[in-house]
Design an enzyme around this catalytic site. Structure first.
Site, PDB file in Angstrom:
ATOM      1  N   ARG A 116      33.460  50.056  43.148  1.00 22.15           N
ATOM      2  CA  ARG A 116      34.462  49.007  42.934  1.00 22.15           C
ATOM      3  C   ARG A 116      35.630  49.650  42.206  1.00 22.15           C
ATOM      4  O   ARG A 116      35.568  50.806  41.811  1.00 22.15           O
ATOM      5  CB  ARG A 116      33.896  47.778  42.210  1.00 22.15           C
ATOM      6  CG  ARG A 116      32.812  47.963  41.201  1.00 22.15           C
ATOM      7  CD  ARG A 116      33.201  48.756  39.986  1.00 22.15           C
ATOM      8  NE  ARG A 116      34.402  48.228  39.373  1.00 22.15           N
ATOM      9  CZ  ARG A 116      35.158  48.898  38.541  1.00 22.15           C
ATOM     10  NH1 ARG A 116      34.845  50.154  38.207  1.00 22.15           N
ATOM     11  NH2 ARG A 116      36.244  48.373  38.014  1.00 22.15           N
ATOM     12  N   GLY A 117      36.694  48.860  42.027  1.00 23.02           N
ATOM     13  CA  GLY A 117      37.928  49.426  41.474  1.00 23.02           C
ATOM     14  C   GLY A 117      38.842  49.779  42.643  1.00 23.02           C
ATOM     15  O   GLY A 117      38.393  50.427  43.607  1.00 23.02           O
ATOM     16  N   ALA A 118      40.105  49.353  42.567  1.00 25.30           N
ATOM     17  CA  ALA A 118      41.000  49.426  43.730  1.00 25.30           C
ATOM     18  C   ALA A 118      41.106  50.835  44.339  1.00 25.30           C
ATOM     19  O   ALA A 118      40.856  51.022  45.535  1.00 25.30           O
ATOM     20  CB  ALA A 118      42.369  48.880  43.354  1.00 25.30           C
ATOM     21  N   ARG A 178      36.764  43.539  50.983  1.00 25.39           N
ATOM     22  CA  ARG A 178      37.290  42.937  49.749  1.00 25.39           C
ATOM     23  C   ARG A 178      38.790  42.695  49.950  1.00 25.39           C
ATOM     24  O   ARG A 178      39.534  43.642  50.241  1.00 25.39           O
ATOM     25  CB  ARG A 178      37.021  43.856  48.538  1.00 25.39           C
ATOM     26  CG  ARG A 178      35.516  43.988  48.260  1.00 25.39           C
ATOM     27  CD  ARG A 178      35.220  44.454  46.856  1.00 25.39           C
ATOM     28  NE  ARG A 178      35.511  43.448  45.872  1.00 25.39           N
ATOM     29  CZ  ARG A 178      35.614  43.714  44.570  1.00 25.39           C
ATOM     30  NH1 ARG A 178      35.461  44.947  44.116  1.00 25.39           N
ATOM     31  NH2 ARG A 178      35.873  42.749  43.706  1.00 25.39           N
ATOM     32  N   GLN A 210      32.324  44.547  33.843  1.00 28.54           N
ATOM     33  CA  GLN A 210      32.844  45.910  34.035  1.00 28.54           C
ATOM     34  C   GLN A 210      33.212  46.563  32.708  1.00 28.54           C
ATOM     35  O   GLN A 210      33.107  47.786  32.556  1.00 28.54           O
ATOM     36  CB  GLN A 210      34.087  45.883  34.938  1.00 28.54           C
ATOM     37  CG  GLN A 210      33.816  45.597  36.404  1.00 28.54           C
ATOM     38  CD  GLN A 210      33.935  44.130  36.733  1.00 28.54           C
ATOM     39  OE1 GLN A 210      33.722  43.258  35.881  1.00 28.54           O
ATOM     40  NE2 GLN A 210      34.247  43.813  37.972  1.00 28.54           N
ATOM     41  N   ASP A 224      45.044  45.591  41.019  1.00 28.48           N
ATOM     42  CA  ASP A 224      44.499  45.587  42.382  1.00 28.48           C
ATOM     43  C   ASP A 224      45.588  45.424  43.431  1.00 28.48           C
ATOM     44  O   ASP A 224      45.446  45.887  44.560  1.00 28.48           O
ATOM     45  CB  ASP A 224      43.449  44.481  42.524  1.00 28.48           C
ATOM     46  CG  ASP A 224      42.200  44.884  41.764  1.00 28.48           C
ATOM     47  OD1 ASP A 224      42.147  44.651  40.541  1.00 28.48           O
ATOM     48  OD2 ASP A 224      41.300  45.483  42.378  1.00 28.48           O
ATOM     49  N   ASN A 272      44.994  41.500  38.929  1.00 28.34           N
ATOM     50  CA  ASN A 272      43.969  42.367  38.335  1.00 28.34           C
ATOM     51  C   ASN A 272      42.766  41.478  38.013  1.00 28.34           C
ATOM     52  O   ASN A 272      42.782  40.260  38.244  1.00 28.34           O
ATOM     53  CB  ASN A 272      44.508  43.074  37.085  1.00 28.34           C
ATOM     54  CG  ASN A 272      43.559  44.165  36.604  1.00 28.34           C
ATOM     55  OD1 ASN A 272      43.098  44.986  37.392  1.00 28.34           O
ATOM     56  ND2 ASN A 272      43.227  44.170  35.330  1.00 28.34           N
ATOM     57  N   LYS A 273      41.738  42.077  37.466  1.00 25.46           N
ATOM     58  CA  LYS A 273      40.483  41.375  37.189  1.00 25.46           C
ATOM     59  C   LYS A 273      40.712  40.049  36.478  1.00 25.46           C
ATOM     60  O   LYS A 273      41.552  39.956  35.582  1.00 25.46           O
ATOM     61  CB  LYS A 273      39.590  42.293  36.350  1.00 25.46           C
ATOM     62  CG  LYS A 273      38.243  41.742  35.962  1.00 25.46           C
ATOM     63  CD  LYS A 273      37.448  41.174  37.130  1.00 25.46           C
ATOM     64  CE  LYS A 273      37.250  42.170  38.251  1.00 25.46           C
ATOM     65  NZ  LYS A 273      36.746  41.517  39.502  1.00 25.46           N
TER      66      LYS A 273
HETATM   67  O1  MRU Z   1      36.072  43.676  41.029  1.00 20.23           O
HETATM   68  P1  MRU Z   1      36.450  45.077  40.652  1.00 20.23           P
HETATM   69  O2  MRU Z   1      35.528  45.697  39.653  1.00 20.23           O
HETATM   70  O3  MRU Z   1      36.667  45.949  41.855  1.00 20.23           O
HETATM   71  O4  MRU Z   1      37.851  44.906  39.933  1.00 20.23           O
HETATM   72  C1  MRU Z   1      38.475  46.052  39.426  1.00 20.23           C
HETATM   73  C2  MRU Z   1      39.727  45.763  38.691  1.00 20.23           C
HETATM   74  O5  MRU Z   1      40.184  44.657  38.594  1.00 20.23           O
HETATM   75  C3  MRU Z   1      40.448  46.953  38.154  1.00 20.23           C
HETATM   76  O6  MRU Z   1      41.111  46.638  36.983  1.00 20.23           O
HETATM   77  C4  MRU Z   1      41.477  47.427  39.189  1.00 20.23           C
HETATM   78  O7  MRU Z   1      40.863  47.599  40.435  1.00 20.23           O
HETATM   79  C5  MRU Z   1      42.128  48.692  38.793  1.00 20.23           C
HETATM   80  S1  MRU Z   1      41.018  50.053  38.885  1.00 20.23           S
HETATM   81  C6  MRU Z   1      41.869  51.467  38.552  1.00 20.23           C
END
Ligand code: MRU
Length: 346
Positions: free
Chosen positions: A46-48, A89, A196, A237, A247-248
């Site tokens: 996970r993470g963009a 996603r 996270q 994201d 973002n999250k």
């Molecule tokens: O649902 P996730 O864990 O994929 O969400 C991740 C985030 O919101 C991060 O802050 C974002 O992707 C930036 S990661 C460098």
């Protein structure tokens, strides 16, 4: 030395299972597009930026399994593979960015024999992975200038090495500040529902010996009111052309709190996270995830069975709450419409 969550060894993609951290360090192996798509969907990775890199490998595996009579037929099947991966996603635009780059690579090598075209696609996935860490280090170099020595930095979610090809975006800026000799400490929001912050950010910072203090999400305002936070840095994201940033979930509330307390609020993200096709954040698709993530914690029920639930995975922070957006090409400030566009022409 920050962890690299995505490896490629012996023609196999290896992903650390982020659902199990920090209690277990398990690496899972992948060799086909469908299982890579499932790994992204189920948040093994996970993470963009990390899902962009992973999807690129998924596309390369998908291409490898295509036996077509000509390029047109190949590209039709390859587009279907990319669509499957893109649908996993919806919010992080890096996923589509990486897949568009893989498609462009296929088109650029349309004249090659199939085996060479497939090799070119694996080479492109490797390039996307390697470049990501380089971009994060460049982002760190630009961003660390904004971090004062002694800063106590709040972060939300995990925008670290685990969320990228290595080093991290928001945590990359923090790592770069440490490498520049600054003494900084991090306050990590736990980031319900998926935790996270508690499970991943706390773990990777502790691995690197960077001081980190974990708080529940609802404690940030109190710490700000007591003068215990000097700045906020988060990842992103998807960023619209005007700077509005997805973002999250929970990032928006932190940004409003930061504004109220006059604390700088920074976003760190590569240019591949900026979606210039969207004029503002209201157009960013927001993923809704399963109710079970809210009704349960660590596998245990924490709410009455059958309760109605909402579970948006992201929110959008309006650009007016953002002090600066840190990219690999430099730092953008308001007016973001102009400054973000300027980054692309640097
Ligand atoms: O649902 P996730 O864990 O994929 O969400 C991740 C985030 O919101 C991060 O802050 C974002 O992707 C930036 S990661 C460098």
């Amino acid at each position: 030395m920050a962890i690299k969550p995505i490896r490629f060894e012996n023609d196999t993609l290896l992903l650390i299972d982020q659902r199990l951290l920090p209690n277990q360090e398990v690496w899972l192996s992948y060799k086909d597009a469908e299982s890579v798509a499932e790994a992204i969907r189920s948040m093994v990775v996970r993470g963009a930026p990390a899902i962009g890199v992973t999807a690129a490998y998924g596309a390369a595996f998908g291409a490898d399994a295509i036996y077509a009579g000509d390029f047109i037929e190949f590209f039709e099947e390859f587009s279907d593979v990319c669509d499957l991966l893109a649908a996993t996603r919806p919010t992080a635009v890096n996923l589509c960015w990486a897949l568009e780059r893989m498609k462009a690579c296929a088109r650029a090598h349309a004249d090659l024999p199939g085996s060479e075209l497939k090799a070119a696609l694996f080479a492109e996935a490797h390039a996307i992975a390697a470049e990501d860490e380089i971009l994060n280090r460049a982002m760190g170099a630009h961003g660390q200038v904004l971090i004062p020595d002694g800063a106590r930095i709040l972060t939300h979610c995990n925008a670290g090495a685990l969320a990228t090809g290595g080093f991290g975006t928001a945590l990359g800026v923090i790592r770069a500040a440490v490498e520049a000799g600054k003494s900084v400490s991090v306050i990590a929001d736990e980031t319900r529902p998926w935790l996270q912050g508690a499970r991943l950010t706390a773990w990777e910072l502790m691995q690197d010996g960077i001081p980190v203090t974990l708080i529940c999400d609802n404690m940030a305002g109190y710490l700000m009111s007591k003068g215990e936070i000097d700045c906020v840095i988060v990842g992103a994201d998807r960023i619209a052309a005007n700077g509005d940033t997805a973002n999250k979930i929970g990032t928006y509330s932190v940004a409003i709190l930061a504004k109220e307390h006059d604390i700088p609020f920074y976003v760190a993200a590569p240019l591949s996270t900026i979606d210039r096709s969207l004029s503002d954040g209201s157009l960013i698709p927001i993923e809704e995830r399963s109710p079970g993530e809210v009704t349960h914690c660590g596998g245990h029920p924490i709410a009455p069975a059958g309760v109605a639930v909402r579970n948006p995975a992201f929110d959008v922070t309006p650009a007016r709450y953002i002090s600066a957006i840190i990219s690999e090409r430099g730092v953008a400030t308001a007016d973001f419409q102009t400054s973000l566009a300027g980054l692309f022409s640097r």
